[in-house]
Scaffold this motif. Structure first.
Motif, short mmCIF file in Angstrom:
data_model
loop_
_atom_site.label_atom_id
_atom_site.label_comp_id
_atom_site.label_asym_id
_atom_site.label_seq_id
_atom_site.Cartn_x
_atom_site.Cartn_y
_atom_site.Cartn_z
N LYS A 139 0.59 -1.08 -0.05
CA LYS A 139 0.05 -0.26 0.24
C LYS A 139 0.35 1.46 -0.39
O LYS A 139 0.38 2.24 -0.48
N ALA A 140 2.06 1.18 0.66
CA ALA A 140 2.73 1.89 1.14
C ALA A 140 3.73 2.86 -0.73
O ALA A 140 3.45 3.39 -1.24
N LEU A 141 3.92 1.10 -1.51
CA LEU A 141 4.14 1.72 -2.95
C LEU A 141 3.06 1.81 -3.67
O LEU A 141 4.06 3.24 -4.13
N ILE A 142 2.36 1.41 -3.60
CA ILE A 142 1.09 1.54 -4.39
C ILE A 142 1.25 3.50 -3.82
O ILE A 142 0.52 4.42 -5.25
N ALA A 143 1.07 3.88 -2.93
CA ALA A 143 0.71 5.83 -2.51
C ALA A 143 2.00 6.22 -3.48
O ALA A 143 1.81 7.83 -3.76
N LEU A 144 2.87 6.28 -3.02
CA LEU A 144 3.63 6.73 -4.08
C LEU A 144 4.34 6.74 -4.96
O LEU A 144 4.23 8.67 -5.66
N ALA A 145 3.25 5.63 -5.99
CA ALA A 145 3.48 5.81 -7.09
C ALA A 145 2.48 6.75 -7.59
O ALA A 145 2.42 7.43 -8.33
N PHE A 146 1.32 6.86 -6.83
CA PHE A 146 0.48 7.74 -6.78
C PHE A 146 1.02 9.64 -6.23
O PHE A 146 0.70 10.19 -7.88
N VAL A 147 1.44 9.40 -5.54
CA VAL A 147 1.95 10.85 -5.26
C VAL A 147 2.97 11.21 -6.86
O VAL A 147 2.82 12.52 -6.52
N ILE A 148 4.04 10.91 -7.13
CA ILE A 148 4.57 10.73 -7.99
C ILE A 148 4.40 11.04 -9.26
O ILE A 148 4.63 12.13 -10.00
N MET A 149 2.88 10.37 -9.22
CA MET A 149 2.72 10.63 -10.45
C MET A 149 1.72 11.77 -10.77
O MET A 149 1.50 12.63 -11.18
N VAL A 150 1.08 12.55 -9.20
CA VAL A 150 0.24 13.66 -9.33
C VAL A 150 1.27 14.91 -9.43
O VAL A 150 1.32 16.24 -10.18
N SER A 151 2.76 14.43 -8.75
CA SER A 151 3.78 15.67 -8.87
C SER A 151 4.13 15.51 -10.28
O SER A 151 4.70 16.69 -10.93
N SER A 152 4.14 14.68 -10.91
CA SER A 152 4.44 14.84 -12.85
C SER A 152 3.38 15.56 -13.64
O SER A 152 3.79 16.38 -14.40
N LEU A 153 2.36 15.11 -12.91
CA LEU A 153 1.36 16.28 -13.93
C LEU A 153 1.34 17.36 -13.59
O LEU A 153 1.28 18.28 -14.64
N ARG A 168 5.36 10.15 -16.10
CA ARG A 168 4.45 9.76 -15.77
C ARG A 168 3.61 8.33 -16.66
O ARG A 168 2.40 7.48 -15.14
N VAL A 169 3.68 8.17 -17.68
CA VAL A 169 3.41 6.70 -18.49
C VAL A 169 4.03 6.05 -17.59
O VAL A 169 3.28 4.27 -17.34
N ALA A 170 5.59 5.41 -17.50
CA ALA A 170 6.25 4.76 -16.46
C ALA A 170 5.81 4.53 -14.99
O ALA A 170 5.07 3.24 -15.18
N THR A 171 5.18 5.64 -14.43
CA THR A 171 4.71 5.09 -13.14
C THR A 171 3.70 4.96 -13.46
O THR A 171 3.17 4.28 -12.49
N ALA A 172 2.83 4.70 -13.97
CA ALA A 172 0.89 4.57 -14.58
C ALA A 172 1.07 3.21 -14.39
O ALA A 172 0.60 2.31 -14.05
N SER A 173 2.48 2.58 -15.54
CA SER A 173 2.71 1.47 -15.80
C SER A 173 2.67 0.64 -14.47
O SER A 173 2.49 -0.44 -14.34
N ILE A 174 3.51 1.34 -13.67
CA ILE A 174 3.81 0.08 -12.08
C ILE A 174 3.23 0.28 -11.08
O ILE A 174 3.08 -0.96 -10.50
N LEU A 175 2.13 1.30 -11.77
CA LEU A 175 0.71 1.12 -10.67
C LEU A 175 -0.10 0.18 -10.47
O LEU A 175 -0.43 0.00 -10.20
N LEU A 176 -0.40 -0.14 -12.30
CA LEU A 176 -0.93 -0.87 -12.29
C LEU A 176 -0.55 -2.45 -11.94
O LEU A 176 -0.68 -2.67 -11.80
N VAL A 177 1.01 -2.35 -12.55
CA VAL A 177 1.82 -3.87 -12.36
C VAL A 177 1.06 -3.98 -10.53
O VAL A 177 1.08 -5.69 -10.65
#
Length: 64
Positions: A3-17, A41-50
């Motif tokens: 859950k922490a990794l998912i939250a981190l990926a989401f924060v990275i996506m929002v900051s990149s946006l 953002r695309v790389a982080t989104a794919s990591i989040l999806l995985v």
């Protein structure tokens, strides 16, 4: 941990946006920073999806 990794990926996506929007508004037309932000953002989104698929498949993110 998952859950922490998912939250981190989401924060990275929002900051990149947000950074990409700022670069789009303030940089000149030859700047590559918007493209780099989009790639991140695309790389982080794919990591989040995985991570989400992994979590639901193995039951780490099951409801309840």
């Amino acid at each position: 941990m998952l859950k922490a990794l998912i939250a981190l990926a989401f924060v990275i996506m929002v900051s990149s946006l947000a950074a990409g929007a700022g670069f789009l508004l303030h940089d000149d037309s030859r700047s590559k920073r918007v493209l780099v932000s989009l790639k991140l953002r695309v790389a982080t989104a794919s990591i989040l999806l995985v991570l989400l698929v992994y979590g639901f498949y193995f039951g780490d993110l099951a409801a309840g």
